[in-house]
Motif scaffolding. Structure first.
Motif, mmCIF file in Angstrom:
data_model
loop_
_atom_site.group_PDB
_atom_site.id
_atom_site.type_symbol
_atom_site.label_atom_id
_atom_site.label_comp_id
_atom_site.label_asym_id
_atom_site.label_seq_id
_atom_site.Cartn_x
_atom_site.Cartn_y
_atom_site.Cartn_z
ATOM 1 N N ALA A 61 0.843 -1.210 0.000
ATOM 2 C CA ALA A 61 0.000 0.000 0.000
ATOM 3 C C ALA A 61 0.870 1.248 0.000
ATOM 4 O O ALA A 61 0.599 2.206 -0.736
ATOM 5 C CB ALA A 61 -0.934 -0.009 1.203
ATOM 6 N N ASP A 62 1.913 1.233 0.812
ATOM 7 C CA ASP A 62 2.809 2.386 0.889
ATOM 8 C C ASP A 62 3.434 2.680 -0.468
ATOM 9 O O ASP A 62 3.479 3.830 -0.904
ATOM 10 C CB ASP A 62 3.896 2.123 1.930
ATOM 11 C CG ASP A 62 4.830 3.301 2.072
ATOM 12 O OD1 ASP A 62 4.376 4.371 2.535
ATOM 13 O OD2 ASP A 62 6.016 3.164 1.707
ATOM 14 N N GLN A 63 3.904 1.652 -1.134
ATOM 15 C CA GLN A 63 4.588 1.859 -2.408
ATOM 16 C C GLN A 63 3.633 2.158 -3.557
ATOM 17 O O GLN A 63 3.937 2.960 -4.427
ATOM 18 C CB GLN A 63 5.470 0.647 -2.739
ATOM 19 C CG GLN A 63 6.630 0.501 -1.794
ATOM 20 C CD GLN A 63 7.481 1.755 -1.755
ATOM 21 O OE1 GLN A 63 8.072 2.142 -2.767
ATOM 22 N NE2 GLN A 63 7.519 2.423 -0.616
ATOM 23 N N CYS A 64 2.488 1.502 -3.569
ATOM 24 C CA CYS A 64 1.541 1.704 -4.673
ATOM 25 C C CYS A 64 0.723 2.984 -4.523
ATOM 26 O O CYS A 64 0.405 3.623 -5.523
ATOM 27 C CB CYS A 64 0.605 0.508 -4.786
ATOM 28 S SG CYS A 64 1.451 -1.001 -5.291
ATOM 29 N N LYS A 99 11.052 3.819 -10.476
ATOM 30 C CA LYS A 99 11.851 2.585 -10.493
ATOM 31 C C LYS A 99 12.925 2.623 -9.414
ATOM 32 O O LYS A 99 13.139 1.633 -8.712
ATOM 33 C CB LYS A 99 12.510 2.397 -11.861
ATOM 34 C CG LYS A 99 11.573 1.939 -12.945
ATOM 35 C CD LYS A 99 12.397 1.561 -14.160
ATOM 36 C CE LYS A 99 11.870 2.179 -15.402
ATOM 37 N NZ LYS A 99 12.698 1.933 -16.575
ATOM 38 N N LYS A 100 13.600 3.745 -9.294
ATOM 39 C CA LYS A 100 14.631 3.887 -8.252
ATOM 40 C C LYS A 100 13.992 3.789 -6.865
ATOM 41 O O LYS A 100 14.553 3.174 -5.969
ATOM 42 C CB LYS A 100 15.372 5.212 -8.385
ATOM 43 C CG LYS A 100 16.110 5.380 -9.687
ATOM 44 C CD LYS A 100 17.381 4.610 -9.726
ATOM 45 C CE LYS A 100 18.224 5.101 -10.882
ATOM 46 N NZ LYS A 100 18.820 4.069 -11.657
ATOM 47 N N VAL A 104 14.751 1.017 -3.475
ATOM 48 C CA VAL A 104 15.198 1.422 -2.143
ATOM 49 C C VAL A 104 14.131 1.212 -1.079
ATOM 50 O O VAL A 104 14.370 0.570 -0.050
ATOM 51 C CB VAL A 104 15.615 2.915 -2.161
ATOM 52 C CG1 VAL A 104 15.937 3.420 -0.766
ATOM 53 C CG2 VAL A 104 16.772 3.141 -3.112
ATOM 54 N N TRP A 105 12.960 1.765 -1.304
ATOM 55 C CA TRP A 105 11.980 1.923 -0.232
ATOM 56 C C TRP A 105 11.252 0.672 0.241
ATOM 57 O O TRP A 105 10.917 0.588 1.428
ATOM 58 C CB TRP A 105 11.006 3.037 -0.586
ATOM 59 C CG TRP A 105 11.677 4.357 -0.432
ATOM 60 C CD1 TRP A 105 12.159 5.159 -1.424
ATOM 61 C CD2 TRP A 105 12.011 5.002 0.797
ATOM 62 N NE1 TRP A 105 12.755 6.267 -0.884
ATOM 63 C CE2 TRP A 105 12.678 6.196 0.473
ATOM 64 C CE3 TRP A 105 11.809 4.691 2.130
ATOM 65 C CZ2 TRP A 105 13.134 7.086 1.436
ATOM 66 C CZ3 TRP A 105 12.263 5.573 3.108
ATOM 67 C CH2 TRP A 105 12.921 6.753 2.757
ATOM 68 N N PRO A 106 10.971 -0.317 -0.591
ATOM 69 C CA PRO A 106 10.289 -1.497 -0.032
ATOM 70 C C PRO A 106 11.079 -2.164 1.107
ATOM 71 O O PRO A 106 10.496 -2.536 2.126
ATOM 72 C CB PRO A 106 10.131 -2.432 -1.233
ATOM 73 C CG PRO A 106 10.030 -1.482 -2.389
ATOM 74 C CD PRO A 106 11.014 -0.378 -2.060
ATOM 75 N N VAL A 107 12.389 -2.272 0.956
ATOM 76 C CA VAL A 107 13.203 -2.879 2.013
ATOM 77 C C VAL A 107 13.205 -1.983 3.256
ATOM 78 O O VAL A 107 13.066 -2.472 4.389
ATOM 79 C CB VAL A 107 14.649 -3.122 1.516
ATOM 80 C CG1 VAL A 107 15.549 -3.561 2.651
ATOM 81 C CG2 VAL A 107 14.651 -4.141 0.392
#
Length: 157
Positions: A61-64, A99-100, A104-107
Motif C-alpha cells: 500500500a505504501d509503495q503503490c 523505479k529507483k 530502495v523503499w520497499p526494504v
C-alpha cells in the motif's frame, strides 16, 4: 546535500532557492502527509493472525499509493515552483524515479514496519530520506530528458 556532496557546486554556486523549495516541500507537504499516512496504514491494514502478511500489505500500500502519489506531487510541485511545465517534468523523470524508489523503499519500509514503533516511523523515513532527497533534488535539477541521454545519470541509489 545534493548540491554540495553530489554535484560539488561549492558555496558560491549554491542555489538557496532550490534548498528552500526542498525544505518547504519536506516541512509543509511530505512531513504532515507521511505522519497521517502511517496512522492510516496502522489502522486500516490489520491482519493479526498473519503479521508478516500484514507488513507486506502495508509495504505494498505504501509503495503503490503513497510513494507513487508523493513522487507525482513532488515532481509536479517542483516544476510549478520553478516556473516549468509539470507535464514535461513528469514525462521526463517520473518513471525513472519510481523505479529507483522501488529499488530502495520497499526494504526500508518492510524493516520500518517490522521493527519500529508507529511514533518513530516518520523519523526512520526522514533519516533514509536524507540520501533519497539528494537523489530527488539532483534528478529534479537536471534538464528534462538528461537522465535518458546519459545512462549514468541520475546515479543509481
Amino acid at each position: 546535500m545534493a548540491q554540495q556532496l553530489v554535484e560539488r557546486r561549492g558555496a558560491r554556486a549554491h542555489d538557496l532557492t532550490r534548498t528552500a523549495r526542498m525544505a518547504a516541500y519536506g516541512g509543509f507537504v511530505f512531513g504532515p502527509a507521511a505522519t497521517l499516512w502511517y496512522g492510516v496504514l496502522q489502522r486500516s491494514i490489520r491482519i493479526p493472525s498473519r503479521p508478516n502478511v500484514e507488513i507486506l500489505a502495508r509495504v505494498a500500500a505504501d509503495q503503490c499509493v503513497f510513494a507513487s502519489t508523493n513522487l507525482f506531487v513532488f515532481l509536479s510541485t517542483m516544476a510549478v515552483l520553478e516556473g516549468g511545465d509539470p507535464r514535461k517534468k513528469l514525462q521526463s523523470t517520473y518513471v525513472e524515479a519510481l523505479k529507483k524508489n522501488w529499488m530502495v523503499w520497499p526494504v526500508v519500509q518492510f524493516t520500518n514496519f517490522m521493527f519500529v514503533p508507529l511514533e518513530h516511523r516518520v523519523l526512520v523515513v526522514n533519516v533514509v530520506s536524507l540520501g533519497w532527497n539528494c537523489y530527488l533534488s539532483y534528478l529534479n535539477s537536471m534538464p528534462s530528458g538528461a537522465h535518458i541521454a546519459n545512462a549514468t545519470y541520475p546515479p543509481d541509489v
